[in-house]
Each structure stands twice: as C-alpha cells, then as structure tokens.
Design an enzyme around this catalytic site. Structure first.
Site, PDB file in Angstrom:
ATOM      1  N   HIS A 222      -5.041  -9.566  -3.190  1.00 61.18           N
ATOM      2  CA  HIS A 222      -3.814  -9.143  -3.866  1.00 61.18           C
ATOM      3  C   HIS A 222      -3.360  -7.772  -3.372  1.00 61.18           C
ATOM      4  O   HIS A 222      -2.191  -7.584  -2.998  1.00 61.18           O
ATOM      5  CB  HIS A 222      -4.083  -9.104  -5.377  1.00 61.18           C
ATOM      6  CG  HIS A 222      -2.936  -8.619  -6.207  1.00 61.18           C
ATOM      7  ND1 HIS A 222      -2.131  -9.470  -6.935  1.00 61.18           N
ATOM      8  CD2 HIS A 222      -2.461  -7.368  -6.448  1.00 61.18           C
ATOM      9  CE1 HIS A 222      -1.214  -8.761  -7.584  1.00 61.18           C
ATOM     10  NE2 HIS A 222      -1.401  -7.480  -7.303  1.00 61.18           N
ATOM     11  N   GLU A 223      -4.278  -6.816  -3.342  1.00 64.65           N
ATOM     12  CA  GLU A 223      -3.909  -5.457  -2.936  1.00 64.65           C
ATOM     13  C   GLU A 223      -3.524  -5.388  -1.458  1.00 64.65           C
ATOM     14  O   GLU A 223      -2.611  -4.654  -1.081  1.00 64.65           O
ATOM     15  CB  GLU A 223      -5.044  -4.482  -3.241  1.00 64.65           C
ATOM     16  CG  GLU A 223      -5.431  -4.378  -4.708  1.00 64.65           C
ATOM     17  CD  GLU A 223      -4.277  -4.072  -5.632  1.00 64.65           C
ATOM     18  OE1 GLU A 223      -3.276  -3.465  -5.183  1.00 64.65           O
ATOM     19  OE2 GLU A 223      -4.359  -4.435  -6.823  1.00 64.65           O
TER      20      GLU A 223
END
Length: 305
Positions: A222-223
C-alpha cells in the site's frame, strides 16, 4: 498511509491537512505531518487489533493541488518525450530501527518474505482481476540501528536524512514502532525533499508479524503504491475525478475489514475493497488495476526515471 495501533488504539484524524494523533498514554494531540508526507493510512476502530486502521498515510492533497500535479506530470512527460516505463526494477533498502533493548527487530526471513510480497502484489499474482504492473523489487541492503528515539519514529526527518540510501529510483523502507501502519512520500515531492523520500512501515506488519489482520506484508504494498504516485481509492470521495484512475469506482470513505458489496457512492460500481489502495484487511487485498498500473508507470517516468 495506513495506521496501526496494536495496543491501546490511537485515533488519527486529518484536520486541515494535518494528521492529529491522540494517544491514550499522553492524551495530547501531536504531530503535524511534514510537507511531502502522507498522513498515516488507517486507524482501526476501538476494539480492533493491531494495524486495525488506516489513517492519513500521505500528506493531504487538495483538489486544486491534485489538478496542478496532473498538469505538472503531463508537462514533464511531454518535455522528456518519455514513454511510460514497461518494466522497472526497484532497489529496496530496508532500515530496521530497533531500540536499545533490541525491540523492533525482524528476521532476515521476514525481510525476504516482504520483498516477495511486493513482487507478488505488483506482479498481479493474487487475483485473475489484478494487473501485472511491471514493477519488480530487489533487496539492495539491510541496515539495523539501535536508537530508542528512531525506533519510535521520533526525529524522523533527521534519521531518514542520515540513513537514506540510493537515488530517486530507490525505495527506502524504515521499519519502526508507531501508531500507524505506514506513512509514505509522493514522487512529485522528491525534488523538494529528497532526504526523507520513502516509506515508514510498522515493523509488526511484515509477514509473520503480530499486527492482527495486517500481518501479511501488504502495508508495504500500500505505502509503495503512494511512493509510486497512487492516491487512496477514496481520494476526493464521490467525485468523477476521485483518485485520477478511471477503473477504480468512486467511494466516499475508507473500508475497514472486507465488507463484500459495500457501495458508498451513487456513482457506478461497488467500492474497490480488494484494491491495495483502500484500507481493507491484508487478507482482503488482491489487486491493482490496469489504469493504476499505467499511472504508476507514468509517474515513474516523470519523477523517478
């Protein structure tokens, strides 16, 4: 950014572009997110277990700035006569920020498994609906530091500038113990603040970690998506512009858990709860879309190539 709060649960709220974190220990509101960073991704509701929530994991982007960023990206791509990269290998530097007692350490196996998760998720291997983005990740180095302040993500701008390795094409991942699941910088902010470029990830979210519902390593996925230029799928709420990606249906708010059939907007399509850029459980995540893949490639060509 995703928020993780394994023990007592912190509440992260985005107010006027700032991440406000209220901890049960201090009872004090703290931390204005530095320029170039996203607020933590998700904060779990009360009663949820570690990594139970996503909070602001990137800095707040207004509708006006979002429009300006798109225009700037188009100009850069045109000036470079750049084509979106078809395939890219990203060197990854992992920085393990332990305290003096060794808390916060992870094993070599966990780090290897985390890199494998990045290659699996960006390779479209978790669903027949997933796009193979063309991005692959190679471990370039592992550094371990014993520092009580850095372990808790204190003095974060300082420690990142001191420890960051590689150029704009290198993904630096700092493993820390904080109230979030993760925090990321955007590619268009690299030119202003190269020293803090990268992602900070809750160390218990790595494969085999103790962050309940968030222990499969997909916080890093996600990051890294933010680091490659993606917004949350709920960016902009129920608007046509939304996250600047045509094939992710608009959603009004982040997802918690894995609520099949969730539909928070009147615009076409169910909420993309399986998308890595929502705030679902790791076990719910399984895809980037074709248009997200195209956007990441364009952002790479404009800002990181």
């Amino acid at each position: 950014m995703r928020s993780l709060i394994p023990r007592s649960r912190a509440l992260a709220v985005l107010v006027s572009g700032a991440a406000l974190v209220l901890t049960p220990l201090s009872g004090q509101a703290t931390a204005r997110m530095p320029v170039g960073e996203a607020p933590d991704c998700f904060v779990p509701p009360a009663g949820a277990s570690a990594k139970g929530g996503h909070g602001p994991d990137t800095r707040d982007i207004s509708a006006a700035e979002q429009k300006a960023i798109e225009a700037q990206t188009a100009r850069l791509l045109k000036a470079k006569t750049a084509r979106a990269a078809a395939s890219v290998n990203v060197p990854v530097y992992v920085h393990v920020m332990r305290d003096a007692a060794g808390n916060g350490d992870v094993t070599d196996t966990q780090i290897s498994q985390q890199i494998a998760v990045l290659n699996k998720t960006y390779g479209g291997q978790e669903s027949s609906q997933a796009a193979n983005t063309g991005f692959t990740f190679t471990l370039a180095g592992v550094n371990k530091y014993d520092n009580n302040q850095w372990h808790k993500d204190k003095q974060s701008s300082t420690y990142r500038k001191k420890t960051r390795q590689g150029g704009k094409n290198a993904l630096n991942m700092w493993l820390v113990d904080f109230a979030y699941l993760g925090i990321a910088t955007f590619p268009w902010d690299y030119a202003r603040q190269p020293g803090i470029d990268g992602i900070r990830v809750q160390y218990t979210s790595l494969p085999g970690g103790s962050a309940t519902n968030y222990d499969l390593g997909e916080t890093a996925t996600h990051e890294a998506g933010h680091w490659l230029g993606l917004y949350h799928t709920f960016q902009g709420g129920c608007t046509a512009t939304n996250d600047e990606v045509a094939d992710t249906p608009a959603q009004s708010s982040p997802t918690n858990g894995c609520p099949t059939g969730r539909d928070s907007c009147s615009l076409p399509g169910l909420d993309p709860i399986h998308n890595y850029m929502d705030y679902s459980y790791d076990s719910c995540y399984n895809q980037f879309t074709l248009d997200q893949s195209t956007r990441m490639s364009s952002m790479w060509s404009a800002y990181r190539a």
